[in-house]
Design a protein around this motif. Structure first.
Motif, PDB file in Angstrom:
ATOM      1  N   LYS A  95      -3.359  25.171 -66.175  1.00  0.00           N
ATOM      2  CA  LYS A  95      -4.221  24.123 -66.707  1.00  0.00           C
ATOM      3  C   LYS A  95      -4.994  24.580 -67.942  1.00  0.00           C
ATOM      4  O   LYS A  95      -5.070  23.862 -68.949  1.00  0.00           O
ATOM      5  CB  LYS A  95      -5.184  23.653 -65.624  1.00  0.00           C
ATOM      6  N   ASN A  96      -5.574  25.762 -67.906  1.00  0.00           N
ATOM      7  CA  ASN A  96      -6.398  26.245 -69.018  1.00  0.00           C
ATOM      8  C   ASN A  96      -5.551  26.582 -70.245  1.00  0.00           C
ATOM      9  O   ASN A  96      -5.951  26.329 -71.383  1.00  0.00           O
ATOM     10  CB  ASN A  96      -7.195  27.475 -68.581  1.00  0.00           C
ATOM     11  N   VAL A  97      -4.368  27.138 -70.014  1.00  0.00           N
ATOM     12  CA  VAL A  97      -3.495  27.526 -71.130  1.00  0.00           C
ATOM     13  C   VAL A  97      -2.823  26.300 -71.750  1.00  0.00           C
ATOM     14  O   VAL A  97      -2.731  26.168 -72.969  1.00  0.00           O
ATOM     15  CB  VAL A  97      -2.426  28.536 -70.657  1.00  0.00           C
ATOM     16  N   LEU A  98      -2.346  25.398 -70.885  1.00  0.00           N
ATOM     17  CA  LEU A  98      -1.601  24.238 -71.352  1.00  0.00           C
ATOM     18  C   LEU A  98      -2.492  23.149 -71.934  1.00  0.00           C
ATOM     19  O   LEU A  98      -2.032  22.294 -72.697  1.00  0.00           O
ATOM     20  CB  LEU A  98      -0.778  23.647 -70.193  1.00  0.00           C
ATOM     21  N   LYS A  99      -3.771  23.160 -71.541  1.00  0.00           N
ATOM     22  CA  LYS A  99      -4.717  22.129 -71.981  1.00  0.00           C
ATOM     23  C   LYS A  99      -4.214  20.732 -71.622  1.00  0.00           C
ATOM     24  O   LYS A  99      -4.292  19.793 -72.418  1.00  0.00           O
ATOM     25  CB  LYS A  99      -4.975  22.244 -73.486  1.00  0.00           C
ATOM     26  N   GLN A 100      -3.647  20.627 -70.433  1.00  0.00           N
ATOM     27  CA  GLN A 100      -3.113  19.360 -69.930  1.00  0.00           C
ATOM     28  C   GLN A 100      -3.761  19.075 -68.581  1.00  0.00           C
ATOM     29  O   GLN A 100      -3.697  19.898 -67.674  1.00  0.00           O
ATOM     30  CB  GLN A 100      -1.598  19.444 -69.781  1.00  0.00           C
ATOM     31  N   SER A 101      -4.412  17.917 -68.458  1.00  0.00           N
ATOM     32  CA  SER A 101      -5.025  17.553 -67.185  1.00  0.00           C
ATOM     33  C   SER A 101      -3.939  17.261 -66.157  1.00  0.00           C
ATOM     34  O   SER A 101      -2.787  16.978 -66.510  1.00  0.00           O
ATOM     35  CB  SER A 101      -5.924  16.330 -67.356  1.00  0.00           C
ATOM     36  N   VAL A 102      -4.313  17.314 -64.890  1.00  0.00           N
ATOM     37  CA  VAL A 102      -3.341  17.074 -63.818  1.00  0.00           C
ATOM     38  C   VAL A 102      -3.162  15.582 -63.543  1.00  0.00           C
ATOM     39  O   VAL A 102      -2.318  15.203 -62.724  1.00  0.00           O
ATOM     40  CB  VAL A 102      -3.755  17.808 -62.522  1.00  0.00           C
ATOM     41  N   GLY A 103      -3.951  14.748 -64.226  1.00  0.00           N
ATOM     42  CA  GLY A 103      -3.891  13.310 -63.961  1.00  0.00           C
ATOM     43  C   GLY A 103      -2.523  12.707 -64.199  1.00  0.00           C
ATOM     44  O   GLY A 103      -1.981  11.984 -63.349  1.00  0.00           O
ATOM     45  N   LEU A 104      -1.920  13.020 -65.351  1.00  0.00           N
ATOM     46  CA  LEU A 104      -0.609  12.463 -65.701  1.00  0.00           C
ATOM     47  C   LEU A 104       0.499  12.982 -64.782  1.00  0.00           C
ATOM     48  O   LEU A 104       1.326  12.195 -64.314  1.00  0.00           O
ATOM     49  CB  LEU A 104      -0.298  12.761 -67.168  1.00  0.00           C
ATOM     50  N   PRO A 105       0.555  14.295 -64.485  1.00  0.00           N
ATOM     51  CA  PRO A 105       1.561  14.772 -63.536  1.00  0.00           C
ATOM     52  C   PRO A 105       1.393  14.187 -62.133  1.00  0.00           C
ATOM     53  O   PRO A 105       2.392  13.945 -61.445  1.00  0.00           O
ATOM     54  CB  PRO A 105       1.340  16.291 -63.522  1.00  0.00           C
ATOM     55  N   LEU A 106       0.160  13.938 -61.722  1.00  0.00           N
ATOM     56  CA  LEU A 106      -0.068  13.309 -60.417  1.00  0.00           C
ATOM     57  C   LEU A 106       0.448  11.875 -60.413  1.00  0.00           C
ATOM     58  O   LEU A 106       1.061  11.423 -59.438  1.00  0.00           O
ATOM     59  CB  LEU A 106      -1.560  13.332 -60.061  1.00  0.00           C
ATOM     60  N   LEU A 107       0.188  11.160 -61.506  1.00  0.00           N
ATOM     61  CA  LEU A 107       0.706   9.798 -61.638  1.00  0.00           C
ATOM     62  C   LEU A 107       2.231   9.819 -61.646  1.00  0.00           C
ATOM     63  O   LEU A 107       2.883   8.951 -61.046  1.00  0.00           O
ATOM     64  CB  LEU A 107       0.179   9.168 -62.923  1.00  0.00           C
ATOM     65  N   LEU A 108       2.797  10.807 -62.287  1.00  0.00           N
ATOM     66  CA  LEU A 108       4.249  10.968 -62.340  1.00  0.00           C
ATOM     67  C   LEU A 108       4.827  11.176 -60.945  1.00  0.00           C
ATOM     68  O   LEU A 108       5.826  10.549 -60.565  1.00  0.00           O
ATOM     69  CB  LEU A 108       4.599  12.150 -63.236  1.00  0.00           C
ATOM     70  N   LEU A 109       4.193  12.050 -60.162  1.00  0.00           N
ATOM     71  CA  LEU A 109       4.659  12.306 -58.802  1.00  0.00           C
ATOM     72  C   LEU A 109       4.554  11.040 -57.950  1.00  0.00           C
ATOM     73  O   LEU A 109       5.472  10.723 -57.173  1.00  0.00           O
ATOM     74  CB  LEU A 109       3.851  13.439 -58.173  1.00  0.00           C
ATOM     75  N   ALA A 110       3.445  10.305 -58.095  1.00  0.00           N
ATOM     76  CA  ALA A 110       3.275   9.056 -57.342  1.00  0.00           C
ATOM     77  C   ALA A 110       4.357   8.046 -57.718  1.00  0.00           C
ATOM     78  O   ALA A 110       4.882   7.333 -56.852  1.00  0.00           O
ATOM     79  CB  ALA A 110       1.890   8.475 -57.616  1.00  0.00           C
ATOM     80  N   THR A 111       4.708   7.999 -59.007  1.00  0.00           N
ATOM     81  CA  THR A 111       5.756   7.097 -59.473  1.00  0.00           C
ATOM     82  C   THR A 111       7.099   7.447 -58.850  1.00  0.00           C
ATOM     83  O   THR A 111       7.853   6.568 -58.417  1.00  0.00           O
ATOM     84  CB  THR A 111       5.867   7.150 -61.012  1.00  0.00           C
ATOM     85  N   VAL A 112       7.402   8.749 -58.788  1.00  0.00           N
ATOM     86  CA  VAL A 112       8.677   9.202 -58.220  1.00  0.00           C
ATOM     87  C   VAL A 112       8.740   8.894 -56.725  1.00  0.00           C
ATOM     88  O   VAL A 112       9.796   8.473 -56.213  1.00  0.00           O
ATOM     89  CB  VAL A 112       8.871  10.710 -58.475  1.00  0.00           C
ATOM     90  N   ILE A 113       7.631   9.060 -56.032  1.00  0.00           N
ATOM     91  CA  ILE A 113       7.595   8.745 -54.597  1.00  0.00           C
ATOM     92  C   ILE A 113       7.822   7.249 -54.384  1.00  0.00           C
ATOM     93  O   ILE A 113       8.591   6.832 -53.507  1.00  0.00           O
ATOM     94  CB  ILE A 113       6.251   9.182 -53.978  1.00  0.00           C
ATOM     95  N   PHE A 114       7.160   6.440 -55.211  1.00  0.00           N
ATOM     96  CA  PHE A 114       7.351   4.985 -55.109  1.00  0.00           C
ATOM     97  C   PHE A 114       8.778   4.602 -55.473  1.00  0.00           C
ATOM     98  O   PHE A 114       9.348   3.676 -54.887  1.00  0.00           O
ATOM     99  CB  PHE A 114       6.350   4.269 -56.018  1.00  0.00           C
ATOM    100  N   GLN A 115       9.369   5.343 -56.419  1.00  0.00           N
ATOM    101  CA  GLN A 115      10.765   5.127 -56.787  1.00  0.00           C
ATOM    102  C   GLN A 115      11.692   5.343 -55.590  1.00  0.00           C
ATOM    103  O   GLN A 115      12.667   4.612 -55.402  1.00  0.00           O
ATOM    104  CB  GLN A 115      11.169   6.077 -57.912  1.00  0.00           C
ATOM    105  N   ALA A 116      11.387   6.363 -54.806  1.00  0.00           N
ATOM    106  CA  ALA A 116      12.200   6.635 -53.618  1.00  0.00           C
ATOM    107  C   ALA A 116      12.115   5.473 -52.638  1.00  0.00           C
ATOM    108  O   ALA A 116      13.129   5.074 -52.035  1.00  0.00           O
ATOM    109  CB  ALA A 116      11.730   7.929 -52.952  1.00  0.00           C
TER     110      ALA A 116
END
Length: 333
Positions: A95-116
């Motif tokens: 997180k600190n190195v990438l400077k990317q919040s976990v919000g978008l990846p969490l939304l992505l995972l939720a989308t994939v689960i809903f896709q299933a």
């Protein structure tokens, strides 16, 4: 060690894998293999396509080629799910190195689960157009989120290296609004394309283009054509709508294509004059745009050949990616 370079490679692989899933989904739909396996997540109660089945247990006869089309799509989609989970893990760890919040990846995972879940309902609800279209849109949403993550990571890396030479566009620029509106038009057109396909309306005007049944305004039923309902117990395979409703869907998709083509062409031409990265993205947009329109016309005039129809879905995804890249670049400028 999590670093932007390895993170970018994983994201790039995930984007490519999602494109493959979307293409396989289109091929599955176009070969009428959506119910090749009448259960989920297995196939006739097994993890692979069985050699034979009990006709008393399953009402649908086993068609191996259709079953394999469906299962290969599921296998690749399942692999994508694990890759998305790994992306979330990488984001949290770096997180600190990438400077990317976990919000978008969490939304992505939720989308994939809903896709299933949508994949399961596609089978259990017998190819309901509403569910199948939602499943298609879910695939494009997954692709968009992964692509946006990749663009974010690339943008952060360029800024860190002071190697971003793109022209600056002021926040108040109408070009930003124009790009966002173009993105909205592309999304609507993707929905119309999905709705056309899932209602088996791709050849609702036969093989005539640009007219439809020798008319510029054929008999159409827009109310029935765009009735977003689902009736339980109805087998929607090969469609249930009458011809006027299917014609309305097809005709709307054609009109939408005309609007998107005209608007995005003007946007692309405008971006050519901006220069820098915008000019390169505009050229890519125009190439994809003309290819997509050509494939759409070929779909009709050649009677929906599977190869052309599958490519039409792929280029819809590429058009979305090009539009997102332009939007991201304008927003971040």
């Amino acid at each position: 060690m999590i670093n932007p370079k390895s993170y970018s490679k994983v994201l790039g692989f995930a984007v490519l894998l999602t494109l493959i899933v979307i293409v396989l989904g289109a091929y599955t739909r176009l070969t009428d293999s959506g119910l090749g396996c009448p259960d989920w997540p297995g196939c006739y109660g097994q993890l692979s396509v069985p050699e034979n089945i009990s006709t008393h247990e399953y009402q649908r006869p086993l068609e191996k080629h259709k079953a394999w089309n469906e299962m290969i799509h599921r296998y690749v989609a399942g692999t994508l799910g694990f890759v998305v989970l790994f992306i979330l893990f990488m984001t949290i760890r770096g997180k600190n190195v990438l400077k990317q919040s976990v919000g978008l990846p969490l939304l992505l995972l939720a989308t994939v689960i809903f896709q299933a879940l949508l994949g399961m309902w596609t089978v259990t609800l017998l190819l309901s157009p509403l569910i199948v279209t939602a499943h298609l849109l879910g695939g494009f949403t997954t692709l968009s989120l992964l692509w946006w993550l990749w663009l974010n990571n690339r943008s952060t890396t360029l800024h860190s290296n002071n190697s971003d030479s793109s022209p600056v566009i002021h926040k108040s620029s109408l070009l930003k609004i124009a790009a966002l509106f173009g993105l909205l038009l592309v999304i609507i057109q993707i929905f119309l394309g999905g709705w056309t396909s899932t209602n088996y309306a791709a050849l609702a005007c036969g093989t005539q283009f640009p007219s439809c049944f020798n008319s510029w305004w054929p008999d159409m039923d827009f109310v029935k054509g765009f009735e977003l309902t689902h009736e339980s117990g109805v087998d929607y395979e090969f469609g249930v709508l009458e011809s006027p409703a299917r014609t309305a869907i097809h005709y709307t998709h054609r009109m939408g294509a005309l609007v998107v083509f005209s608007y995005m062409m003007l946007l692309g031409i405008r971006l050519l004059s901006v220069g820098g990265t915008f000019s390169k993205l505009a050229k890519l947009l125009l190439v994809v745009l003309f290819s997509q329109v050509s494939l759409g016309i070929m779909n009709v005039m050649l009677g929906l050949p599977i190869a052309v129809a599958t490519l039409h879905t792929l280029f819809a995804a590429l058009l979305l990616l090009a539009t997102l890249a332009i939007t991201h670049r304008i927003i971040k400028s």
